[in-house]
Design a protein around this motif. Structure first.
Motif, mmCIF file in Angstrom:
data_model
loop_
_atom_site.group_PDB
_atom_site.id
_atom_site.type_symbol
_atom_site.label_atom_id
_atom_site.label_comp_id
_atom_site.label_asym_id
_atom_site.label_seq_id
_atom_site.Cartn_x
_atom_site.Cartn_y
_atom_site.Cartn_z
ATOM 1 N N ARG A 193 -12.531 3.568 10.032
ATOM 2 C CA ARG A 193 -11.102 2.373 9.903
ATOM 3 C C ARG A 193 -11.528 1.655 8.183
ATOM 4 O O ARG A 193 -13.024 1.801 8.206
ATOM 5 C CB ARG A 193 -10.938 1.570 11.350
ATOM 6 C CG ARG A 193 -11.766 1.408 12.027
ATOM 7 C CD ARG A 193 -9.957 2.297 12.018
ATOM 8 N NE ARG A 193 -9.778 2.053 13.747
ATOM 9 C CZ ARG A 193 -9.686 2.851 14.659
ATOM 10 N NH1 ARG A 193 -10.377 4.319 13.273
ATOM 11 N NH2 ARG A 193 -9.143 3.672 16.252
ATOM 12 N N ALA A 194 -10.413 1.643 7.918
ATOM 13 C CA ALA A 194 -10.417 0.885 6.337
ATOM 14 C C ALA A 194 -10.459 -0.489 6.654
ATOM 15 O O ALA A 194 -9.393 -0.748 7.227
ATOM 16 C CB ALA A 194 -9.739 1.562 5.338
ATOM 17 N N VAL A 195 -11.303 -1.447 6.653
ATOM 18 C CA VAL A 195 -10.519 -2.769 7.343
ATOM 19 C C VAL A 195 -11.194 -3.327 5.989
ATOM 20 O O VAL A 195 -11.756 -3.184 4.764
ATOM 21 C CB VAL A 195 -12.076 -3.367 7.890
ATOM 22 C CG1 VAL A 195 -11.707 -1.773 8.805
ATOM 23 C CG2 VAL A 195 -13.731 -2.833 7.752
ATOM 24 N N GLU A 196 -10.356 -4.633 5.938
ATOM 25 C CA GLU A 196 -10.146 -6.013 4.713
ATOM 26 C C GLU A 196 -11.461 -6.276 4.876
ATOM 27 O O GLU A 196 -12.535 -6.822 6.041
ATOM 28 C CB GLU A 196 -9.339 -6.870 5.051
ATOM 29 C CG GLU A 196 -7.472 -6.107 5.015
ATOM 30 C CD GLU A 196 -6.781 -7.024 4.791
ATOM 31 O OE1 GLU A 196 -7.004 -9.053 5.187
ATOM 32 O OE2 GLU A 196 -5.481 -6.715 4.946
ATOM 33 N N ALA A 197 -12.338 -6.500 3.088
ATOM 34 C CA ALA A 197 -13.232 -7.319 3.886
ATOM 35 C C ALA A 197 -13.720 -8.149 2.553
ATOM 36 O O ALA A 197 -12.812 -8.160 1.908
ATOM 37 C CB ALA A 197 -14.063 -5.970 3.550
ATOM 38 N N ASP A 198 -14.901 -8.930 2.466
ATOM 39 C CA ASP A 198 -15.112 -10.271 2.012
ATOM 40 C C ASP A 198 -16.000 -9.609 0.415
ATOM 41 O O ASP A 198 -16.380 -8.083 0.615
ATOM 42 C CB ASP A 198 -16.590 -11.052 1.976
ATOM 43 C CG ASP A 198 -15.922 -12.468 1.110
ATOM 44 O OD1 ASP A 198 -15.392 -13.406 0.856
ATOM 45 O OD2 ASP A 198 -17.508 -12.458 0.633
ATOM 46 N N SER A 207 -11.186 -6.579 -1.425
ATOM 47 C CA SER A 207 -11.233 -5.547 -1.280
ATOM 48 C C SER A 207 -11.807 -4.555 0.221
ATOM 49 O O SER A 207 -11.208 -5.757 1.212
ATOM 50 C CB SER A 207 -13.362 -5.949 -1.178
ATOM 51 O OG SER A 207 -13.585 -6.145 -0.482
ATOM 52 N N HIS A 208 -11.827 -3.274 0.524
ATOM 53 C CA HIS A 208 -12.055 -3.004 2.137
ATOM 54 C C HIS A 208 -13.115 -1.975 2.224
ATOM 55 O O HIS A 208 -13.581 -1.784 1.348
ATOM 56 C CB HIS A 208 -10.257 -1.987 1.557
ATOM 57 C CG HIS A 208 -9.438 -2.166 1.606
ATOM 58 N ND1 HIS A 208 -8.612 -3.218 0.957
ATOM 59 C CD2 HIS A 208 -8.276 -3.050 3.136
ATOM 60 C CE1 HIS A 208 -7.779 -3.252 1.446
ATOM 61 N NE2 HIS A 208 -7.221 -3.036 2.577
ATOM 62 N N GLU A 209 -13.662 -2.236 2.871
ATOM 63 C CA GLU A 209 -14.845 -1.042 3.518
ATOM 64 C C GLU A 209 -14.008 -0.200 4.108
ATOM 65 O O GLU A 209 -13.468 -0.627 4.785
ATOM 66 C CB GLU A 209 -16.060 -1.756 4.834
ATOM 67 C CG GLU A 209 -16.328 -3.397 3.239
ATOM 68 C CD GLU A 209 -17.319 -4.522 4.567
ATOM 69 O OE1 GLU A 209 -18.240 -4.828 4.163
ATOM 70 O OE2 GLU A 209 -17.187 -4.381 5.693
ATOM 71 N N PHE A 210 -14.907 0.706 4.260
ATOM 72 C CA PHE A 210 -14.362 2.171 5.185
ATOM 73 C C PHE A 210 -15.281 2.440 5.890
ATOM 74 O O PHE A 210 -17.166 2.269 6.353
ATOM 75 C CB PHE A 210 -14.609 3.328 4.284
ATOM 76 C CG PHE A 210 -13.313 3.310 3.270
ATOM 77 C CD1 PHE A 210 -12.277 3.830 3.606
ATOM 78 C CD2 PHE A 210 -12.905 2.656 2.256
ATOM 79 C CE1 PHE A 210 -10.855 4.066 2.946
ATOM 80 C CE2 PHE A 210 -12.221 2.591 1.553
ATOM 81 C CZ PHE A 210 -11.020 3.233 1.419
ATOM 82 N N GLU A 405 -20.519 0.042 7.369
ATOM 83 C CA GLU A 405 -20.536 0.844 6.030
ATOM 84 C C GLU A 405 -21.109 1.917 5.903
ATOM 85 O O GLU A 405 -22.039 2.312 4.993
ATOM 86 C CB GLU A 405 -20.227 -0.754 5.614
ATOM 87 C CG GLU A 405 -20.351 -0.216 4.548
ATOM 88 C CD GLU A 405 -19.800 -1.097 3.081
ATOM 89 O OE1 GLU A 405 -20.247 -1.628 2.353
ATOM 90 O OE2 GLU A 405 -20.845 -3.076 3.827
ATOM 91 N N VAL A 406 -19.973 3.004 5.187
ATOM 92 C CA VAL A 406 -20.579 4.266 4.248
ATOM 93 C C VAL A 406 -19.822 3.729 2.729
ATOM 94 O O VAL A 406 -19.982 5.050 1.784
ATOM 95 C CB VAL A 406 -19.820 5.104 4.943
ATOM 96 C CG1 VAL A 406 -21.074 5.405 5.951
ATOM 97 C CG2 VAL A 406 -18.428 5.762 5.207
ATOM 98 N N GLY A 407 -18.359 3.393 3.093
ATOM 99 C CA GLY A 407 -18.143 2.933 1.512
ATOM 100 C C GLY A 407 -16.472 2.013 1.128
ATOM 101 O O GLY A 407 -16.758 0.943 2.453
#
Length: 570
Positions: A193-198, A207-210, A405-407
Motif C-alpha cells: 500500500r502507498a500510504v500518506e506519512a509524516d 510524503s508517502h510510505e510504500f 516500510e520499503v520505500g
C-alpha cells in the motif's frame, strides 16, 4: 548453475538470535551471514535477489527520466553543518575524524551531498528539471539493530533527488516518482500500500510510505475498504463530526471518589466512554497545552505536534500537570484553565458530556464547549482506529493492517536548497531557490519484506521476478545415466531460453534435495526420476501452491518458459 559448484550454505536449525521470519530464513537459506550487529555479508543467493530488485529499480527510475550517479559513503562535516543536521541528526549519524582531524560521517542519506553537486553545476532554469539517483550502501548507527536486513546499520538503498524551478514543477516530479515506485513494487511481486506519512527528520511538506503488507510488520497502517485512501497510523485523518444541535442541559458537579480513569468514571456514572472527554496536558516547546479527546479515543501526539508547529512535544510531568490544570492528576478538565486548549474535532459533535473538575474526586456532567469552557482551536488530533469512517469517501470504513516500510517519497520544497544556497537564474535573469524532492527504497529490506510476506513452514516462497533462480531441476539419482542425461538436457534447454535455472546435481537423498529447494524458495521445480522417465515424463512442482503436474519433458520445459516469461513481463 550447478548446485554442487555453487555456494549455498543452508542450515537446518533456526539461529537463536533471529527474531523475525525473514531473518531466520535468510540465515537458514544461506543468503546472509552476520559480521557485526546490524552488518551482514550478502552471500551469493541473497545477492542474486538483491541485484534483481536493484535492476527493477534501475529500469523504472531510468524510464521515469532519472539519471544514475554515485556519491561517496564518506561525507565531510561541513556540508552537514551547513544544513544544520550535524547537531540535529543524533547518534545515528556515525561521526569520525581522519588523520588530519577533519570531521566526517558515514552517509545515512545524501541530501547535503546531492544539493552540493547541483548548486555547483546548475545555473539556469534551462537545466531544470533534473532527477539524480544512486544505488549505494548507507550506514545508520541504530541504537538497537535487529531483525536482520529489516533493521540493520549498514544497508543498500536507492535514493533519488529531484530539482525543479517551483512548487508546481516539483509536484510533477513527485508524481513521476510515486508512479515509478508503484511499478517497482508491482514488478517485484509484492502486496503493498502507498500510504500518506509524516516527513520526519528528512523534512518537507508531504510524503508517502510504500508498505509491504505482512503480519510481522512493525508499522500500523490504515486503508479504506472502498477507495484508495491509506495512511500510516501517525498520519491517518479522522472524518469531521457535524456540530451538535442537541439541547444543552445545565452543567452539574458530581462527586467521583477515587475515580480517575475514563473507564472508572464512565462506569461509576453509568455512561459509555464516548460521552466523556479526557484532558491531557502536554508540553510543546516548553509551553503547557491542554489537549481534549473523546473518552474512547486516543491522542495522536504527532498530529498535535504538527498542528502546533512544535519542534518538541512531550507529556507533562505531574508538577506541570497540576500547575496547568489547577487540580490533582486524574481530574483535569478545560473549565477555568489559562493554558491553550486544543480539542479534537470529534468534540465539536458532542453535547452534554462529562469532563474533569480540576479538583479531587470531582467531575462535571452535561458540560458543553463554548458555554462552559473555551477552546483555542479544534483540530484532528486523535488516532484513527479500525471501523472509523473514511475521511475521503462516503461509503468506506478504515481497516488496520501491519506493514513494512520499503520505500518513502518526500516533497522537500526548499529546506535544503535554501540552507545550501542552491539557486538558478530564471528567464528574467533573477535568482530563484530550487525546489527539491527525495525518494528512497530499501533494496535489501525489500527482499526481507518479500520473505515476511511470502513463506510457509518449509521456507521461502519467492515471486519469480526477484527469486535467486526461476527454476530448480532436481535429479533424483546422479548415479543413473538416464536421469543425469535428462536433467542436463532440461537444464541446458531452459538456460538457453533465458530461464535462470539451478541444477541440483548433488549426490544426496531426494528428500534432502526437496527440503533445500523449498527452503531457498525457488518458484518452480522440475523433478527428474527414473520411474517417470520410462514414460518420458517429469514432475513440475509449483512452490507457492504446492501443485504437482506430471508432464512430458517438452511440455514441462515449455510450461516453465511460459510461466517465467509471463511473470517477468508484468
Amino acid at each position: 548453475m550447478r548446485y554442487s559448484q555453487y555456494f549455498i550454505p543452508t542450515v537446518k536449525e533456526t539461529p537463536a538470535d533471529a527474531e523475525v521470519i525473514s531473518h531466520q530464513l535468510m540465515l537458514r537459506a544461506g543468503m546472509i551471514r552476520k559480521v557485526a550487529a546490524g552488518v551482514y555479508n550478502y552471500l551469493p543467493l541473497g545477492l542474486r535477489s538483491i541485484r534483481k530488485v536493484e535492476q527493477i529499480v534501475r529500469e523504472e527510475m531510468n524510464r521515469a527520466g532519472a539519471i544514475e550517479l554515485l556519491m561517496p559513503m564518506v561525507t565531510p562535516a561541513e556540508l552537514w553543518q551547513e544544513s544544520g543536521r550535524w547537531e540535529f541528526y543524533g547518534k545515528e549519524l556515525l561521526r569520525f575524524k581522519d588523520r588530519k582531524d577533519g570531521e566526517f560521517c558515514l552517509g545515512p542519506t545524501h541530501e547535503e551531498v546531492i544539493t552540493d553537486i547541483v548548486r555547483r553545476e546548475i545555473r539556469s532554469y534551462r537545466q531544470l528539471p533534473i532527477n539524480l539517483y544512486q544505488i549505494q550502501t548507507k550506514f545508520r548507527d541504530e541504537i538497537r539493530p535487529r531483525f536482520g536486513l529489516m533493521r540493520g546499520r549498514e544497508f543498500i538503498m536507492k535514493d533519488a533527488y529531484s530539482f525543479d524551478v517551483d512548487s508546481s514543477a516539483a509536484d510533477i516530479s513527485y508524481d513521476k516518482m510515486y508512479q515509478a515506485y508503484r511499478r517497482i513494487f508491482e514488478r517485484c511481486g509484492l502486496n503493498f500500500r502507498a500510504v500518506e506519512a509524516d516527513t520526519g527528520s528528512i523534512g518537507g511538506s508531504s510524503s508517502h510510505e510504500f508498505m509491504v503488507l505482512a503480519d510481522s510488520g512493525e508499522d500500523a497502517i490504515l486503508s479504506c475498504s472502498a477507495c484508495d485512501y491509506a495512511a500510516n497510523v501517525e498520519k491517518a485523518e479522522s472524518k469531521p463530526f457535524p456540530e451538535s444541535t442537541g439541547e444543552l442541559l445545565p452543567k452539574e458537579a458530581v462527586a467521583t471518589p477515587d475515580r480517575k480513569t475514563i473507564e472508572e468514571v464512565a462506569s461509576f456514572l453509568g455512561v459509555h466512554p464516548d460521552q466523556t472527554v479526557k484532558a491531557l496536558i502536554v508540553v510543546a516547546d516548553d509551553e503547557p497545552v491542554m489537549a481534549l479527546v473523546r473518552g474512547d479515543h486516543d491522542l495522536n501526539e504527532l498530529k498535535l505536534k504538527n498542528f502546533l508547529g512544535a519542534a518538541e512535544l512531550e507529556m507533562a510531568t505531574d508538577e506541570v500537570y497540576v500547575k496547568a490544570s489547577g487540580g490533582p492528576v486524574g481530574f483535569a478538565g478545560p473549565s477555568g484553565v489559562t493554558v491553550r486548549v486544543i480539542a479534537d474535532q470529534a468534540i465539536q459533535g458532542m453535547c452534554n458530556f462529562i469532563i474533569g473538575g480540576n479538583a479531587k474526586d470531582l467531575h462535571f456532567r452535561n458540560a458543553n464547549h463554548s458555554r462552559d469552557f473555551d477552546v483555542t482551536a479544534f483540530a484532528d488530533i486523535r488516532t484513527v482506529v479500525s471501523g472509523d469512517p473514511c475521511p475521503r469517501c462516503s461509503s468506506g470504513a478504515m481497516e488496520v493492517w501491519r506493514g513494512i516500510e520499503v520505500g518513502h517519497v518526500f516533497k522537500l520544497g526548499t529546506k535544503y536548497s535554501e540552507k545550501l544556497k542552491a539557486t538558478y537564474l530564471d528567464a528574467d535573469g533573477k535568482e530563484q531557490v530550487i525546489f527539491m524532492g527525495c525518494y528512497g527504497i530499501g533494496v535489501g529490506r525489500s527482499v526481507a519484506a518479500c520473505i515476511e510476506q511470502n513463506h510457509d513452514a518449509n521456507g521461502i516462497i519467492f515471486p519469480i521476478p526477484i527469486a535467486p533462480f526461476h527454476c530448480i531441476v532436481s535429479a533424483l539419482s546422479v548415479k543413473e545415466e538416464p536421469v543425469v542425461k535428462a536433467s542436463e538436457d532440461i537444464y541446458n534447454r531452459l538456460a538457453s531460453a533465458g530461464v535462470e535455472v539451478l541444477l541440483d546435481d548433488r549426490d544426496e537423498r531426494p528428500g534432502f534435495k526437496f527440503k533445500d529447494a523449498d527452503l531457498i524458495g525457488i518458484p518452480l521445480r522440475i523433478v527428474v526420476g527414473a520411474k517417470n522417465l520410462t514414460e518420458g515424463k517429469v514432475e513440475l512442482k509449483h512452490r507457492r501452491s504446492g501443485e504437482v503436474e506430471l508432464l512430458p519433458i517438452d511440455e514441462a520445459v515449455a510450461r516453465v518458459r511460459k510461466l517465467v516469461a509471463e511473470a517477468l513481463a508484468q
